[in-house]
Motif scaffolding. Structure first.
Motif, PDB file in Angstrom:
ATOM      1  N   LYS A 121      15.862   0.084 -17.438  1.00 25.66           N
ATOM      2  CA  LYS A 121      16.887   1.133 -17.598  1.00 25.66           C
ATOM      3  C   LYS A 121      17.397   1.594 -16.219  1.00 25.66           C
ATOM      4  CE  LYS A 121      15.159   2.943 -22.028  1.00 25.66           C
ATOM      5  NZ  LYS A 121      14.025   2.031 -22.272  1.00 25.66           N
ATOM      6  N   MET A 122      17.695   0.632 -15.392  1.00 23.54           N
ATOM      7  CA  MET A 122      18.172   0.933 -14.029  1.00 23.54           C
ATOM      8  C   MET A 122      19.566   1.512 -14.073  1.00 23.54           C
ATOM      9  SD  MET A 122      17.329  -2.315 -11.664  1.00 23.54           S
ATOM     10  CE  MET A 122      15.641  -2.847 -11.488  1.00 23.54           C
ATOM     11  N   GLU A 123      19.758   2.620 -13.393  1.00 24.46           N
ATOM     12  CA  GLU A 123      21.095   3.207 -13.330  1.00 24.46           C
ATOM     13  C   GLU A 123      21.786   2.866 -12.024  1.00 24.46           C
ATOM     14  OE1 GLU A 123      20.243   7.245 -14.289  1.00 24.46           O
ATOM     15  OE2 GLU A 123      19.889   6.705 -16.391  1.00 24.46           O
ATOM     16  N   SER A 124      20.962   2.566 -11.023  1.00 20.73           N
ATOM     17  CA  SER A 124      21.549   2.145  -9.741  1.00 20.73           C
ATOM     18  C   SER A 124      20.634   1.093  -9.131  1.00 20.73           C
ATOM     19  CB  SER A 124      21.691   3.340  -8.806  1.00 20.73           C
ATOM     20  OG  SER A 124      20.444   3.980  -8.689  1.00 20.73           O
ATOM     21  N   ALA A 125      21.076   0.518  -8.032  1.00 25.98           N
ATOM     22  CA  ALA A 125      20.290  -0.547  -7.388  1.00 25.98           C
ATOM     23  C   ALA A 125      18.977   0.028  -6.863  1.00 25.98           C
ATOM     24  CB  ALA A 125      21.095  -1.138  -6.240  1.00 25.98           C
ATOM     25  N   PRO A 126      17.864  -0.699  -6.993  1.00 26.56           N
ATOM     26  CA  PRO A 126      16.622  -0.237  -6.380  1.00 26.56           C
ATOM     27  C   PRO A 126      16.812  -0.125  -4.862  1.00 26.56           C
ATOM     28  CG  PRO A 126      16.236  -2.154  -7.804  1.00 26.56           C
ATOM     29  CD  PRO A 126      17.717  -1.996  -7.658  1.00 26.56           C
ATOM     30  N   ASP A 127      16.097   0.831  -4.235  1.00 28.15           N
ATOM     31  CA  ASP A 127      16.241   1.011  -2.782  1.00 28.15           C
ATOM     32  C   ASP A 127      15.627  -0.161  -2.017  1.00 28.15           C
ATOM     33  OD1 ASP A 127      17.493   3.638  -2.742  1.00 28.15           O
ATOM     34  OD2 ASP A 127      15.622   4.314  -3.662  1.00 28.15           O
ATOM     35  N   ALA A 128      14.591  -0.775  -2.590  1.00 25.17           N
ATOM     36  CA  ALA A 128      13.946  -1.902  -1.894  1.00 25.17           C
ATOM     37  C   ALA A 128      13.268  -2.812  -2.900  1.00 25.17           C
ATOM     38  CB  ALA A 128      12.893  -1.390  -0.907  1.00 25.17           C
ATOM     39  N   ALA A 129      13.076  -4.055  -2.493  1.00 23.44           N
ATOM     40  CA  ALA A 129      12.219  -4.986  -3.240  1.00 23.44           C
ATOM     41  C   ALA A 129      11.086  -5.389  -2.303  1.00 23.44           C
ATOM     42  CB  ALA A 129      13.014  -6.202  -3.694  1.00 23.44           C
ATOM     43  N   ILE A 130       9.894  -5.534  -2.878  1.00 21.15           N
ATOM     44  CA  ILE A 130       8.729  -5.902  -2.059  1.00 21.15           C
ATOM     45  C   ILE A 130       8.059  -7.109  -2.699  1.00 21.15           C
ATOM     46  CG2 ILE A 130       6.619  -5.048  -0.960  1.00 21.15           C
ATOM     47  CD1 ILE A 130       7.268  -2.301  -1.809  1.00 21.15           C
ATOM     48  N   ILE A 131       7.759  -8.100  -1.888  1.00 24.91           N
ATOM     49  CA  ILE A 131       6.988  -9.252  -2.371  1.00 24.91           C
ATOM     50  C   ILE A 131       5.584  -9.103  -1.810  1.00 24.91           C
ATOM     51  CG2 ILE A 131       6.807 -11.764  -2.421  1.00 24.91           C
ATOM     52  CD1 ILE A 131       9.849 -11.916  -1.978  1.00 24.91           C
ATOM     53  N   LEU A 132       4.605  -8.966  -2.716  1.00 27.96           N
ATOM     54  CA  LEU A 132       3.226  -8.665  -2.308  1.00 27.96           C
ATOM     55  C   LEU A 132       2.417  -9.949  -2.165  1.00 27.96           C
ATOM     56  CD1 LEU A 132       2.819  -5.696  -4.770  1.00 27.96           C
ATOM     57  CD2 LEU A 132       3.169  -5.523  -2.301  1.00 27.96           C
ATOM     58  N   GLY A 133       1.797 -10.124  -0.992  1.00 29.66           N
ATOM     59  CA  GLY A 133       1.006 -11.324  -0.732  1.00 29.66           C
ATOM     60  C   GLY A 133      -0.438 -11.191  -1.191  1.00 29.66           C
ATOM     61  N   SER A 134      -1.231 -12.229  -0.946  1.00 31.76           N
ATOM     62  CA  SER A 134      -2.646 -12.285  -1.364  1.00 31.76           C
ATOM     63  C   SER A 134      -3.404 -11.052  -0.888  1.00 31.76           C
ATOM     64  CB  SER A 134      -3.357 -13.487  -0.734  1.00 31.76           C
ATOM     65  OG  SER A 134      -2.531 -14.587  -0.646  1.00 31.76           O
ATOM     66  N   GLY A 135      -4.161 -10.452  -1.767  1.00 27.36           N
ATOM     67  CA  GLY A 135      -4.998  -9.310  -1.401  1.00 27.36           C
ATOM     68  C   GLY A 135      -4.226  -8.001  -1.301  1.00 27.36           C
ATOM     69  N   LEU A 136      -2.911  -8.074  -1.349  1.00 26.14           N
ATOM     70  CA  LEU A 136      -2.117  -6.863  -1.167  1.00 26.14           C
ATOM     71  C   LEU A 136      -1.451  -6.414  -2.466  1.00 26.14           C
ATOM     72  CD1 LEU A 136      -0.473  -8.020   2.194  1.00 26.14           C
ATOM     73  CD2 LEU A 136      -2.505  -6.620   1.925  1.00 26.14           C
ATOM     74  N   GLY A 137      -1.779  -7.106  -3.528  1.00 30.34           N
ATOM     75  CA  GLY A 137      -1.160  -6.842  -4.832  1.00 30.34           C
ATOM     76  C   GLY A 137      -1.408  -5.430  -5.324  1.00 30.34           C
ATOM     77  N   GLY A 138      -2.493  -4.792  -4.840  1.00 25.30           N
ATOM     78  CA  GLY A 138      -2.830  -3.433  -5.267  1.00 25.30           C
ATOM     79  C   GLY A 138      -1.734  -2.430  -4.980  1.00 25.30           C
ATOM     80  N   TYR A 139      -0.776  -2.806  -4.139  1.00 26.14           N
ATOM     81  CA  TYR A 139       0.271  -1.847  -3.783  1.00 26.14           C
ATOM     82  C   TYR A 139       1.061  -1.387  -5.007  1.00 26.14           C
ATOM     83  CZ  TYR A 139       3.787   0.658  -1.218  1.00 26.14           C
ATOM     84  OH  TYR A 139       4.594   1.666  -0.752  1.00 26.14           O
ATOM     85  N   ALA A 140       1.185  -2.273  -5.974  1.00 21.94           N
ATOM     86  CA  ALA A 140       1.963  -1.910  -7.170  1.00 21.94           C
ATOM     87  C   ALA A 140       1.333  -0.704  -7.870  1.00 21.94           C
ATOM     88  CB  ALA A 140       2.062  -3.104  -8.111  1.00 21.94           C
ATOM     89  N   ASP A 141       0.011  -0.508  -7.708  1.00 20.97           N
ATOM     90  CA  ASP A 141      -0.659   0.635  -8.341  1.00 20.97           C
ATOM     91  C   ASP A 141      -0.245   1.962  -7.711  1.00 20.97           C
ATOM     92  OD1 ASP A 141      -2.001  -1.212  -9.860  1.00 20.97           O
ATOM     93  OD2 ASP A 141      -3.782  -1.229  -8.575  1.00 20.97           O
ATOM     94  N   GLU A 142       0.355   1.895  -6.535  1.00 23.40           N
ATOM     95  CA  GLU A 142       0.784   3.116  -5.852  1.00 23.40           C
ATOM     96  C   GLU A 142       2.068   3.682  -6.459  1.00 23.40           C
ATOM     97  OE1 GLU A 142      -0.810   4.303  -2.645  1.00 23.40           O
ATOM     98  OE2 GLU A 142      -2.255   3.151  -3.819  1.00 23.40           O
ATOM     99  N   LEU A 143       2.769   2.856  -7.209  1.00 23.66           N
ATOM    100  CA  LEU A 143       4.074   3.281  -7.716  1.00 23.66           C
ATOM    101  C   LEU A 143       3.918   4.213  -8.918  1.00 23.66           C
ATOM    102  CD1 LEU A 143       5.996  -0.145  -7.594  1.00 23.66           C
ATOM    103  CD2 LEU A 143       5.732   1.562  -5.783  1.00 23.66           C
ATOM    104  N   ALA A 144       4.842   5.159  -9.039  1.00 24.68           N
ATOM    105  CA  ALA A 144       4.835   6.092 -10.177  1.00 24.68           C
ATOM    106  C   ALA A 144       5.934   5.695 -11.161  1.00 24.68           C
ATOM    107  CB  ALA A 144       5.082   7.508  -9.664  1.00 24.68           C
ATOM    108  N   ASP A 145       5.812   6.183 -12.385  1.00 23.85           N
ATOM    109  CA  ASP A 145       6.824   5.957 -13.439  1.00 23.85           C
ATOM    110  C   ASP A 145       7.173   4.475 -13.563  1.00 23.85           C
ATOM    111  OD1 ASP A 145       6.856   8.707 -13.501  1.00 23.85           O
ATOM    112  OD2 ASP A 145       8.663   8.888 -12.256  1.00 23.85           O
TER     113      ASP A 145
END
Ligand code: HPA
Length: 278
Positions: free
Chosen positions: A22-46
């Motif tokens: 349900k995007m209303e505008s372009a996301p501010d950034a895209a991130i490609i998560l490498g090995s061992g760094l996938g946990g970053y997605a858990d930091e995101l809200a909503d």
């Protein structure tokens, strides 16, 4: 060789993502998560989580410790799309498939791409655990994600400039944030080897002579696609091991994943700081 996707395929993938999130505008950034760094997605809200398999025309990841999902969410007051798991040439994907998501990000209107990876340190002043902002790359493989018919909707020019593929402007932001959060951020040139075997000691000596500070098996297809699309990109690499022949120790996947995890907190602080400033 599979026939490269046409622009319409990218649009179809993007429209699906836009609708599900349900995007209303372009996301501010895209991130490609490498090995061992996938946990970053858990930091995101909503968050909205989309398995790659659900996205029309998207490749699907096969490496077991990496997830294959796109996570849309908020952090630091910004909206981001995070790729939890990426496509590697050694898995059997064509190089254009490895870079495919970047084209989809472009269609979604993303204007900042942050790419992360694990790498072997060639520069002997690096230590495992060091974080490095990549300044440039060396690709010895003759393949390219843009091999095949030109996709004029991304850029009408068949040939395109790579001199700011690793955006100086985004790197300056990364260096400033690193200083603020007291993380030592090195800079260096990434040598791309397609794997899946780690390199021989002689290949590492060759890469050092050619000017590489790091070696890894990802990122370069995505960065080339970003350059084609005029999408500013930043790459942060975590040195997970010293490259072949430097210490004589065997390089193992466990070491690579574990060192990545040890640095996850610093990495998160760095990436969140960067996102807050874009
Ligand atoms: N070589 C290639 N890829 C890597 C390495 C390495 O030593 N470490 C992490 N990814």
């Amino acid at each position: 060789m599979k026939t490269p996707a046409k622009y319409g395929a990218y649009v179809e993938s993007a429209e699906y993502i836009r609708r599900i999130c349900k995007m209303e505008s372009a996301p501010d950034a895209a991130i490609i998560l490498g090995s061992g760094l996938g946990g970053y997605a858990d930091e995101l809200a909503d968050t909205v989580v989309i398995p790659y398999a659900d996205i029309p025309n998207f490749p699907t990841s096969t490496v077991s410790y990496q997830k294959g999902e796109l996570v849309y969410g908020k952090i630091a007051g910004k909206t981001v799309l995070a790729m939890n798991g990426r496509f590697h040439f050694y898995e059997g994907w064509e190089m254009w498939e490895c870079a495919y998501p970047v084209g989809v990000f472009k269609v979604l209107g993303v204007n900042t791409l942050i790419v992360t990876n694990a790498s072997g340190g060639i520069n002997e002043s690096y230590r495992p655990g060091d974080l490095v902002a990549v300044t440039d790359h060396i690709k010895l493989s003759p393949d390219s994600p843009l091999r095949g018919p030109n996709i004029p909707e991304f850029a009408s020019d068949r040939f395109f400039d790579m001199q700011n593929a690793y955006s100086r402007e985004l790197r300056a932001v990364a260096m400033a944030v690193a200083a603020e959060v007291h993380i030592k951020l090195r800079t260096g040139v990434y040598g791309y080897m397609t794997g899946p075997q780690y390199e021989t000691p002689t290949e590492i000596r060759m890469l050092r002579m050619l000017g590489a500070d790091l070696v890894g098996m990802s990122t370069v297809p995505e960065i080339i696609m970003a350059a084609k699309c005029g999408l500013p990109a930043l790459c942060i690499s975590c040195v997970t091991n010293m490259a072949a022949g430097i210490t004589g120790a065997a390089i193992t996947e466990d070491e690579v994943v574990e060192t990545g995890k040890l640095r996850a907190e610093s990495f998160k602080a760095l990436v969140t700081g960067i996102i807050s400033k874009i």
